[in-house]
Design an enzyme around this catalytic site. Structure first.
Site, short mmCIF file in Angstrom:
data_model
loop_
_atom_site.label_atom_id
_atom_site.label_comp_id
_atom_site.label_asym_id
_atom_site.label_seq_id
_atom_site.Cartn_x
_atom_site.Cartn_y
_atom_site.Cartn_z
N LYS A 52 0.89 -1.19 0.10
CA LYS A 52 0.04 0.16 -0.01
C LYS A 52 0.93 1.16 0.00
O LYS A 52 1.58 1.48 0.98
CB LYS A 52 -0.85 0.06 1.22
N GLU A 111 10.09 0.77 10.34
CA GLU A 111 11.13 1.92 10.38
C GLU A 111 10.38 3.10 10.63
O GLU A 111 9.53 3.57 9.77
CB GLU A 111 12.05 1.81 9.01
N CYS A 120 13.28 10.68 7.41
CA CYS A 120 13.41 10.23 8.52
C CYS A 120 14.65 10.06 9.23
O CYS A 120 14.88 10.18 10.53
CB CYS A 120 12.71 8.74 8.75
N GLU A 142 9.84 15.33 15.80
CA GLU A 142 10.18 15.09 14.58
C GLU A 142 9.31 16.22 13.77
O GLU A 142 8.11 16.35 13.45
CB GLU A 142 10.02 13.75 13.89
#
Length: 476
Positions: free
Chosen positions: A182, A256, A290, A387
């Site tokens: 997906k 992850e 990331c 983040e």
């Protein structure tokens, strides 16, 4: 004297974007049964295509197609034969590289220079690399006769749509698994073009299936009882939900997740080189990375000098049309992500940090944010803890190597870090103490298919890439 760059646009004519796209199930494009959604060009907010939305029934069909292909064709196939398909896919990716790069930049907003020179070449490299492993799995260190798990459900993010696809599909197929993937709802187009590449490569039907949709589609895939392995790259919050859903089941899981990487510059570093690494670490792909070096830790004795050089370098960054080959910083991927970046940048100012951006004329349409650096940042500030996933850098200082390590590790994340120094002994001393899955020395954001990637703590678990990336897809 200031030299102006003339526009150098890449033509979008090489890409034939269809008005609408279906799901890719069992080797064919089919209709979805959910409410269709639109994919938008983030650079100008124009609608690119209407995308089918997979509901639970559609996910059922995709998983069933993958199971049939696994049991009848792909699982029993000798590794040397699977390798031929992976090699073929890699070659087609190379042949269609310009088309893929342009489509990635249109759908994602990243500069064509990055799509063309980084993303697509790495995609081909991953398929080439794992093709080489397909007939050597018994020598990978996971037992003499490792077996595939079965059907892998894979959910990928919007920041590197095609590259994340390759990171997940290539090792899964090399190990003999079949896949239901997906893509992110804001960036589905290169995954759907990859489906066409699978057909061009004559990949057996059902080996790769692609279901498009938003969170509900991903949840249906991750929780499906017919999925043997879930691989997810994305936010820590969603990763927690997936981990909870997999708890108590036999599903294998690789996560992850987020990061808040420290880029540590010691006083003996080559400062111009370090500045280039800092810029690459946070402004590459608009900071939608990331492992971005979003926390800059600089030794006090060189902090002012480095900041001056950093501002000079930031003033040369060109923000604008992702299809212009001169562009350094493209569009933010979505309105929702732009709102998140603005919220955290405003919080940085409100908490007392000093904000600076170079003079920068942003396009009137689309989602844009100027490259930004904050100084006077405390470790308690939100911009130092959360983040941001955008072109925003927080600068902190340190006096001793011990303080640098303590500050670098003072985060719930542990995905990556950078070290800048001329002393090899200092590199080794620091790297051994950093709680990060990937540590770069005098460089940043360097990737290779043969090198594993992954994190600690809230950055997830498991490794992708390299020999280690096979482990999550094998039942030794």
């Amino acid at each position: 004297m200031v030299f102006e760059y003339a526009p150098a646009p890449e033509s979008a004519a090489i890409v034939d974007v269809r008005p609408s796209y279906g799901l890719f199930v069992g080797g064919e494009f089919t209709d979805g049964h959910g409410e269709p959604f639109k994919s938008v060009n983030p650079a100008d907010e124009t609608v690119l295509a209407e995308i089918a939305r997979a509901d639970e029934g559609d996910v059922d069909r995709a998983v069933a197609a993958a199971r049939t292909a696994f049991e009848r064709v792909w699982g029993p196939m000798p590794g040397a034969e699977r390798a031929k398909y992976l090699y073929r896919i890699a070659r087609i990716v190379q042949e269609r590289s310009r088309e893929l790069a342009v489509l990635e930049s249109i759908d994602n907003g990243k500069p064509i220079r990055e799509s063309r020179d980084v993303d697509v070449p790495l995609v081909a490299a991953h398929f080439f690399y794992y093709a080489g492993w397909a007939d050597k799995l018994g020598h990978a260190g996971f037992g003499p006769d490792p077996r595939p798990l079965g059907v892998a459900g894979q959910i990928i993010p919007w920041n590197f749509p095609l590259l994340m696809l390759a990171w997940k599909i290539a090792p899964a197929l090399a190990c003999g698994n079949t896949v239901v993937l997906k893509p992110a709802e804001t960036t589905p187009l290169t995954a759907l073009l990859f489906a066409d590449i699978c057909r061009q490569a004559d990949l057996p039907p059902g080996v790769v299936n692609i279901v498009t949709g938003a969170g509900d589609t991903g949840r249906a895939l991750a929780e499906h009882p017919g999925v043997d392995k879930v691989a997810f790259t994305g936010s820590t919050d969603v990763g927690r939900q997936i981990a909870r859903s997999a708890a108590g089941t036999a599903k294998r899981l690789t996560l992850e997740l987020g990061g808040k990487a420290a880029n540590i510059v010691f006083e003996d570093a080559a400062l111009d080189q370090a500045v280039e690494g800092v810029v690459n670490g946070i402004f590459f792909n608009q900071g939608h990375v990331c492992c971005a070096g979003s926390r800059l830790l600089v030794q006090e004795s060189v902090a002012e000098e480095l900041l001056e050089r950093l501002k000079t370098r930031m003033a040369t960054l060109r923000v604008g049309d992702p299809l212009d080959k001169n562009t350094d910083v493209g569009a933010i991927n979505s309105a929702a992500q732009l709102a998140r970046i603005r919220e955290l940048a405003d919080a940085g100012e409100a908490e007392g940090a000093e904000r600076w951006s170079p003079p920068c004329e942003l396009p009137p349409q689309g989602f844009w944010f100027a490259p930004t650096v904050f100084t006077g940042v405390a470790q308690s500030h939100r911009i130092a803890r959360e983040e941001i996933f955008g072109p925003v850098l927080s600068m902190l200082t340190f006096r001793t190597p011990e303080e640098a390590v303590t500050k670098a590790n003072n985060t719930p994340y542990g995905l990556s870090a950078g070290i800048w120094t001329e002393k090899g002994s200092r590199i080794l001393w620091t790297a051994q103490r950093l709680r990060a899955g990937v540590v770069w020395a005098n460089t940043f954001n360097k990737f290779d298919p043969a090198s594993p990637f992954g994190g600690y703590k809230e950055s997830g678990f498991g490794r992708e890439g390299g020999r280690h990336g096979l482990e999550g897809y094998l039942d030794a």
